[in-house]
Design a protein around this motif. Structure first.
Motif, PDB file in Angstrom:
ATOM      1  N   UNK A   9      40.481-118.519  -7.959  1.00 38.25           N
ATOM      2  CA  UNK A   9      41.335-117.441  -7.500  1.00 38.25           C
ATOM      3  C   UNK A   9      41.051-117.299  -5.822  1.00 38.25           C
ATOM      4  N   UNK A  10      42.325-117.193  -5.273  1.00 34.81           N
ATOM      5  CA  UNK A  10      42.202-117.381  -3.607  1.00 34.81           C
ATOM      6  C   UNK A  10      42.978-115.842  -3.661  1.00 34.81           C
ATOM      7  N   UNK A  11      42.149-114.956  -2.673  1.00 40.43           N
ATOM      8  CA  UNK A  11      42.773-113.891  -2.076  1.00 40.43           C
ATOM      9  C   UNK A  11      42.582-113.497  -0.744  1.00 40.43           C
ATOM     10  N   UNK A  12      43.451-113.303  -0.047  1.00 41.65           N
ATOM     11  CA  UNK A  12      43.374-113.115   1.609  1.00 41.65           C
ATOM     12  C   UNK A  12      43.955-111.851   1.843  1.00 41.65           C
ATOM     13  N   UNK A  13      43.167-110.947   2.205  1.00 44.51           N
ATOM     14  CA  UNK A  13      43.656-109.904   2.844  1.00 44.51           C
ATOM     15  C   UNK A  13      43.959-110.052   4.567  1.00 44.51           C
ATOM     16  N   UNK A  14      43.894-110.873   5.124  1.00 47.85           N
ATOM     17  CA  UNK A  14      43.942-111.141   6.571  1.00 47.85           C
ATOM     18  C   UNK A  14      43.356-109.968   7.254  1.00 47.85           C
ATOM     19  N   UNK A  15      42.027-109.905   7.077  1.00 47.61           N
ATOM     20  CA  UNK A  15      41.449-108.773   7.713  1.00 47.61           C
ATOM     21  C   UNK A  15      41.468-108.797   9.295  1.00 47.61           C
ATOM     22  N   UNK A  16      41.437-107.846  10.038  1.00 50.24           N
ATOM     23  CA  UNK A  16      41.299-107.546  11.486  1.00 50.24           C
ATOM     24  C   UNK A  16      42.873-108.582  12.116  1.00 50.24           C
ATOM     25  N   UNK A  17      43.997-108.444  11.345  1.00 50.93           N
ATOM     26  CA  UNK A  17      45.130-109.008  11.749  1.00 50.93           C
ATOM     27  C   UNK A  17      46.302-107.923  11.751  1.00 50.93           C
ATOM     28  N   UNK A  18      47.466-108.210  12.321  1.00 53.78           N
ATOM     29  CA  UNK A  18      48.609-107.225  12.073  1.00 53.78           C
ATOM     30  C   UNK A  18      49.223-107.329  10.665  1.00 53.78           C
ATOM     31  N   UNK A  19      48.670-108.252  10.136  1.00 55.90           N
ATOM     32  CA  UNK A  19      49.639-108.544   8.613  1.00 55.90           C
ATOM     33  C   UNK A  19      48.636-108.267   7.404  1.00 55.90           C
ATOM     34  N   UNK A  20      47.560-107.288   7.987  1.00 53.84           N
ATOM     35  CA  UNK A  20      46.356-107.144   6.729  1.00 53.84           C
ATOM     36  C   UNK A  20      47.124-106.504   5.623  1.00 53.84           C
ATOM     37  N   UNK A  21      46.606-106.888   4.307  1.00 50.83           N
ATOM     38  CA  UNK A  21      46.782-106.553   3.132  1.00 50.83           C
ATOM     39  C   UNK A  21      45.602-105.749   2.478  1.00 50.83           C
ATOM     40  N   UNK A  74      43.049-126.677 -15.617  1.00 53.17           N
ATOM     41  CA  UNK A  74      42.779-126.228 -14.054  1.00 53.17           C
ATOM     42  C   UNK A  74      43.834-125.211 -13.764  1.00 53.17           C
ATOM     43  N   UNK A  75      43.283-123.711 -13.465  1.00 55.49           N
ATOM     44  CA  UNK A  75      44.267-122.747 -13.185  1.00 55.49           C
ATOM     45  C   UNK A  75      44.044-122.266 -11.695  1.00 55.49           C
ATOM     46  N   UNK A  76      45.020-122.202 -10.904  1.00 56.51           N
ATOM     47  CA  UNK A  76      44.709-121.949  -9.450  1.00 56.51           C
ATOM     48  C   UNK A  76      45.758-120.709  -9.305  1.00 56.51           C
ATOM     49  N   UNK A  77      45.170-119.526  -8.658  1.00 55.24           N
ATOM     50  CA  UNK A  77      45.653-118.216  -8.434  1.00 55.24           C
ATOM     51  C   UNK A  77      45.930-117.969  -6.967  1.00 55.24           C
ATOM     52  N   UNK A  78      46.904-117.503  -6.502  1.00 56.15           N
ATOM     53  CA  UNK A  78      46.848-117.192  -5.042  1.00 56.15           C
ATOM     54  C   UNK A  78      47.400-115.871  -4.898  1.00 56.15           C
TER      55      UNK A  78
END
Length: 126
Positions: A9-21, A74-78
């Motif tokens: 599982x891949x999760x990216x909140x983009x911390x400290x950016x103007x695109x933060x989730x 194999x399962x990949x989640x983004x």
């Protein structure tokens, strides 16, 4: 099925950016719980890539696909930002992505397809 069920599982909140989730990481971790729950999916193991750089995520993707056996599922989640670029190919963005250099700093989805060419692989869900 005689093989193992393995996931990434891949999760990216983009911390400290103007695109933060706010919820991409939480979504990925919730998916991990569902996959590991014996009453729902019953996966044997699920790795995580949380707020990683492009290089760290590429290594984790290749590792899970390279180490899988032919009978494994194999399962990949983004969960995070993606972007179409040039030929309308999908590019996945990580915390170190730069919009001025998208080819160099984002992951072309075809990378996952290329990693699926390892001879030991049979069943991959992305």
């Amino acid at each position: 099925m005689t093989g193992k069920r393995v996931g990434l599982v891949i999760g990216n909140n983009y911390p400290d950016s103007d695109k933060q989730l706010r919820f991409a990481v939480a979504d990925a971790l919730a998916m991990k719980e569902v996959l590991l729950n014996k009453d729902i999916c019953g996966f044997d193991e699920v790795e995580e890539s949380i707020d990683d750089t492009l290089l760290d995520a590429r290594i984790k993707i290749e590792k899970i696909l390279k180490n899988a056996n032919r009978d494994d599922l194999v399962f990949i989640y983004f969960s995070g930002h993606g972007k179409k670029h040039l030929d309308n190919g999908l590019r996945l963005l990580f915390k170190d992505a730069r919009e001025d250099y998208p080819l160099a700093t984002s992951l072309n989805f075809d990378y996952i397809n290329r990693c699926m060419k390892y001879p030991s692989l049979k069943s991959v869900i992305t």
